[in-house]
Write an enzyme that holds these catalytic residues in place. Structure first.
Site, mmCIF file in Angstrom:
data_model
loop_
_atom_site.group_PDB
_atom_site.id
_atom_site.type_symbol
_atom_site.label_atom_id
_atom_site.label_comp_id
_atom_site.label_asym_id
_atom_site.label_seq_id
_atom_site.Cartn_x
_atom_site.Cartn_y
_atom_site.Cartn_z
ATOM 1 N N TRP A 174 -5.206 -3.469 3.288
ATOM 2 C CA TRP A 174 -4.724 -2.312 4.043
ATOM 3 C C TRP A 174 -4.770 -2.546 5.546
ATOM 4 C CZ3 TRP A 174 -7.106 2.372 0.915
ATOM 5 C CH2 TRP A 174 -6.549 2.364 -0.374
ATOM 6 N N HIS B 193 -4.292 14.737 -4.980
ATOM 7 C CA HIS B 193 -3.114 14.669 -4.115
ATOM 8 C C HIS B 193 -2.235 15.914 -4.257
ATOM 9 C CE1 HIS B 193 -4.345 10.462 -4.821
ATOM 10 N NE2 HIS B 193 -4.119 10.365 -3.524
ATOM 11 N N CYS C 220 -8.024 2.871 -7.808
ATOM 12 C CA CYS C 220 -6.999 3.868 -8.111
ATOM 13 C C CYS C 220 -5.634 3.221 -8.272
ATOM 14 C CB CYS C 220 -6.946 4.955 -7.034
ATOM 15 S SG CYS C 220 -6.632 4.363 -5.368
ATOM 16 N N ASN D 38 0.823 -1.209 0.000
ATOM 17 C CA ASN D 38 0.000 0.000 0.000
ATOM 18 C C ASN D 38 0.860 1.263 0.000
ATOM 19 O OD1 ASN D 38 -2.344 1.556 0.079
ATOM 20 N ND2 ASN D 38 -2.355 1.637 2.306
ATOM 21 N N ASP E 228 -15.735 0.848 -2.180
ATOM 22 C CA ASP E 228 -14.420 1.152 -2.742
ATOM 23 C C ASP E 228 -13.513 -0.068 -2.741
ATOM 24 O OD1 ASP E 228 -15.081 3.770 -3.182
ATOM 25 O OD2 ASP E 228 -14.201 4.524 -1.336
ATOM 26 N N GLU F 182 -8.979 6.294 -10.755
ATOM 27 C CA GLU F 182 -7.894 7.276 -10.819
ATOM 28 C C GLU F 182 -7.437 7.356 -12.260
ATOM 29 O OE1 GLU F 182 -3.998 8.486 -11.617
ATOM 30 O OE2 GLU F 182 -4.467 6.356 -11.570
ATOM 31 N N TYR G 236 2.052 7.575 1.156
ATOM 32 C CA TYR G 236 2.756 8.350 0.117
ATOM 33 C C TYR G 236 3.107 9.705 0.700
ATOM 34 C CZ TYR G 236 -1.682 10.826 -0.541
ATOM 35 O OH TYR G 236 -2.809 11.567 -0.337
#
Length: 825
Positions: free
Chosen positions: A628, A761, A710, A148, A666, A732, A579
């Site tokens: 996740w 982002h 995404c 992830n 999602d 995405e 990220y």
């Protein structure tokens, strides 16, 4: 003697010091000198912690302000030309290069540019430093293999040139500076460098009109790049570097172009060896099995190899070991670097003893399976926060390093009986002996614990039938039913958002105050309801068509659901980097998963009472919750995923029964969960898609099921995406040069789809013209009757005003296209 080592350490710090520091720097709250001073303090602290944990071979250059691949993009001078105005602005005002570095990671927009695209005065990133109009988006971001974590995708021009570049604030290249920095405190480190083949294969063509036809096309730039590796390794040798860890994770892939890849590796490593013959090179693989690539690796002029034994079968490890040259160092990834369970030291000692019997101990290094980037910092702040029985089963990064240190001690100092009983030397301190005894007890208690098992849940999984994995009717029939029900939806180009709205400091403070009992549950509930009212008002003012409640009650799209589910436990400080400065706190799945009460019903139904427009119920899918989270390792992942799927199915049913017409489930993590080897894909995709279908198909035709995905390359799993059979799929797309859409055209996708129009982002406000251009490109591949207009992802991390201005522009685009295509019809 066996030695202890580490491949990489978590960057953020015990209390997310790096995240807070970097974000303050972005906001202009920290001056450059203080910024660099505090960064140095974090790095030094991390090296000292590893040394104190008993690690002998400590990495450097694993620290990053944003992403390790972005570090190498900057190090190699591979800055795309569109960032030239940012580079020039730094030259003009004497800045240090970090403006360009962060622009590549998150985009850059001056206040003048922001004002031009939003028709109002506003402030952009670093606005106070640059008066020009500069507006540039970020580079593409993808998942780092099957994790992830997100990396920045390198871009290469046809005639790409590279240049060894000093890092922002440094007077030399980053790997050199940080090695010398560690040496100044008497810690000899092993620099970590991303290998040239992996760096190139992780990249893409900078020309979206000429994408690479093969994943190996980027190897055309190898000779140009190798000049930089040669220069860097000569500098390493000059400053006294003894060994370097070169990460080549693509060696766990299927490398079908055998001769091409072999020649590339041979050329690259021959040059590196020739440039610095005195440096010992450890080639590091991780996240999967090496398999046939071992023959390629053993042909290279290197001195050692790292093997991820956690992601490799015992037979695979044994096969690889038989082929490694007898003069090489062998780094054994014996501690799981991607999960949080205590190592079974007894079992590991048996495994290692057998390895040493075949190889000898003098050339063995013990290490985590991969960098500890994917694991939280330490358990220190979890005492008294996590249920004590579960806490006893856990090990975070610092605890994992201590496990490596113990295993190293045991193999060097202890003897073993034929029954694999360990005998400690007489001079062994009682603390070490007790450490081993407690580890054994912890693992035994976990295996026998009644907390883990729920017979009712296990029975439900066995009763899953094929009829529970499909909708009642095909999409065209469902679409007609949904259009009759959703009377406020426009015929063409409906608009929506992906789910979350900005979580302001007020939202975070209210949540913190509630958790610390500074405010009552009633006061917190009223606060959330007030935020939902504001959010709906903003969406209606922006004239969006399908609304969301904003998710202000949720810290994270996985953590929130886990808090309602049996079988999950949560940490106080178990943060890992996702990220940039974005961190997540993954739940820990320790037992069978069950939904005892509804999870989203209250706030979703409340939000629907505030508007006549459709309100989406917002859920996270079973595969993403699994991917996740830190998942139990005592049963197949598929079993756990089906348990989660049943829990989400129950929630979907409750939402539908309360009149919610649109429900979004999602699944951004389906693609990232793919095994690295193609031969392992079908088995994974079967249970992953079945788990999603289990969660989503128990509804009537008139209920519209949405999903969001995404950072995915869809071409190679498109049949699986079609099998998900969602009514609306948002993806995405803004960073992907529209290449994803070619797959939807190629395979004839017939359901509704919303490719993201702008990158959430980035702090930029997207212009109407930019988004119009993207829609025009989309319509080359997608039907006007199927296209939705929406952002890339959730808006949680953005500022409220920039979000409002971006959505206003987005809706303007939708209206313009409705007018154009309504007239055509």
């Amino acid at each position: 003697m066996v030695s202890s080592s580490n491949l990489g350490f978590p960057r953020m710090g015990e209390n997310r010091e790096l995240k807070k520091l970097v974000e303050n720097y972005w906001q202009g709250k920290v001056e450059e000198i203080q910024f660099q001073k505090e960064l140095k303090e974090i790095r030094i602290n991390h090296w000292k912690l590893q040394k104190e944990a008993g690690i002998e071979i400590i990495p450097s250059n694993d620290f990053s302000l944003y992403d390790q691949v972005l570090d190498h993009i900057h190090l190699f001078g591979a800055i795309p030309k569109r960032y030239t105005p940012v580079v020039e602005s730094e030259i003009e005002d004497g800045s240090n290069g970090l403006r360009t570095y962060f622009a590549m990671g998150r985009g850059y927009q001056t206040s003048k540019a922001a004002t031009q695209v939003s028709e109002t005065n506003t402030q952009g990133a670093f606005a106070s430093k640059v008066e020009k109009s500069i507006d540039v988006g970020s580079m593409e971001m993808k998942k780092w293999f099957d994790t992830n974590y997100h990396y920045i995708v390198p871009e290469f021009e046809d005639s790409q040139q590279f240049k060894l570049t000093n890092y922002g604030g440094y007077s030399e290249p980053k790997p050199i500076h940080e090695f010398l920095e560690a040496k100044s405190i008497d810690i000899e480190t092993r620099p970590v460098i991303l290998g040239p083949i992996s760096f190139l294969l992780l990249g893409k063509s900078s020309d979206s009109s000429k994408p690479y036809s093969s994943k190996f096309d980027s190897l055309i730039h190898l000779n140009a790049l190798l000049g930089i590796y040669e220069e860097l390794f000569k500098q390493f040798e000059k400053i006294g570097v003894k060994s370097v860890q070169i990460d080549e994770p693509v060696l766990c892939f299927d490398l079908f172009e055998t001769e091409l890849v072999k020649n590339a590796y041979t050329t690259a490593f021959n040059l590196i060896h020739k440039a610095a013959p005195t440096i010992n090179i450890l080639i590091a693989t991780y996240f999967g099995e090496i398999r046939e690539n071992i023959d390629l690796i053993t042909s290279l002029p290197v001195n050692g190899i790292h093997i991820d034994t956690i992601r490799s079968s015992p037979s695979e490890v044994e096969s690889v070991l038989t082929k490694i040259p007898t003069t090489w160092t062998i780094s054994i990834g014996i501690i799981d670097g991607r999960n949080v369970w205590k190592n079974d030291l007894t079992k590991s000692l048996v495994t290692l003893k057998n390895i040493i019997a075949k190889t000898g101990g003098d050339r063995i290094l013990l290490a985590p399976s991969c960098s500890l980037l994917h694991c939280p910092h330490s358990l220190t702040r979890e005492i008294g926060k996590v249920e004590s029985q579960v806490l006893d089963w856990l090990a975070f990064s610092l605890e994992k390093l201590k496990e490596i240190s113990f295993l190293t001690y045991a193999l060097n100092k202890c003897t073993f009986t034929t029954e694999n009983t360990i005998n400690f030397p007489e001079d062994t301190c009682s603390t070490i002996k007790q450490y081993f005894v407690l580890n054994k007890e912890s693992n035994e208690k976990r295996r026998e614990s009644k907390l883990i098992h729920n017979d009712i849940v296990k029975k439900r999984v066995t009763e899953i039938s094929p009829s529970m994995l499909k909708r009642e009717n095909p999409f065209p029939i469902r679409r007609d039913a949904q259009r009759k029900r959703l009377t406020t939806l426009p015929t063409l180009f409906p608009t929506t958002t992906i789910g979350s709205f900005p979580q302001t400091k007020e939202v975070r403070l209210a949540r913190s105050n509630f958790k610390s009992k500074k405010i009552t549950a009633e006061a917190y509930d009223q606060f959330i309801r007030d935020e939902i009212r504001k959010c709906i008002k903003v969406q209606e003012e922006c004239e969006l068509d399908v609304l969301v409640h904003g998710e202000f009650e949720r810290t994270d799209m996985v953590e929130y659901f886990g808090e309602y589910l049996d079988g999950f436990v949560f940490t106080q400080n178990g943060w890992v980097q996702s990220y940039g400065s974005r961190c997540v706190k993954p739940p820990i799945i320790y037992g069978d998963v069950n939904r005892p009460v509804p999870m989203t019903l209250e706030y979703t139904t409340f939000a629907q009472t505030l508007t006549t427009k459709p309100m989406k119920g917002m859920l996270t899918g079973p595969v993403t919750i699994l991917q996740w989270s830190f998942v139990r390792d005592d049963q197949p992942r598929s079993e756990t995923c089906f348990q989660i799927g049943l829990a989400i199915r129950d929630e979907v049913t409750d939402l539908e029964n309360k009149g919610i017409a649109c429900i979004q489930i999602d699944e951004p993590a389906i693609r990232e969960g793919l095994p690295l080897r193609l031969s392992d894909w079908n088995q994974y995709l079967k249970w992953a898609i079945d788990s999603f279908l289990l969660s989503s198909t128990g509804v009537k035709d008139s209920t519209q099921i949405h999903s969001h995905m995404c950072y995915s390359d869809f071409n190679d799993i498109f049949e699986s995406i079609q099998r998900m059979d969602t009514d609306v799929l948002t993806i995405e797309n803004s960073k992907s040069d529209l290449k994803l859409l070619k797959a939807f055209e190629k395979y004839g996708y017939t359901n509704e789809i919303g490719p993201g129009l702008y990158d959430i982002h980035s702090p930029r406000i997207p212009s109407v013209e930019d988004m119009k251009d993207r829609v025009e490109q989309m319509l080359k591949y997608l039907s006007t009757n199927l296209l939705w207009i929406n952002p890339d992802c959730g808006l949680k991390t953005r500022e409220p005003e920039t979000t409002r201005l971006a959505l206003i522009n987005m809706v303007k685009v939708a209206k313009q296209f409705r007018e154009i295509y309504s007239n055509k019809e």
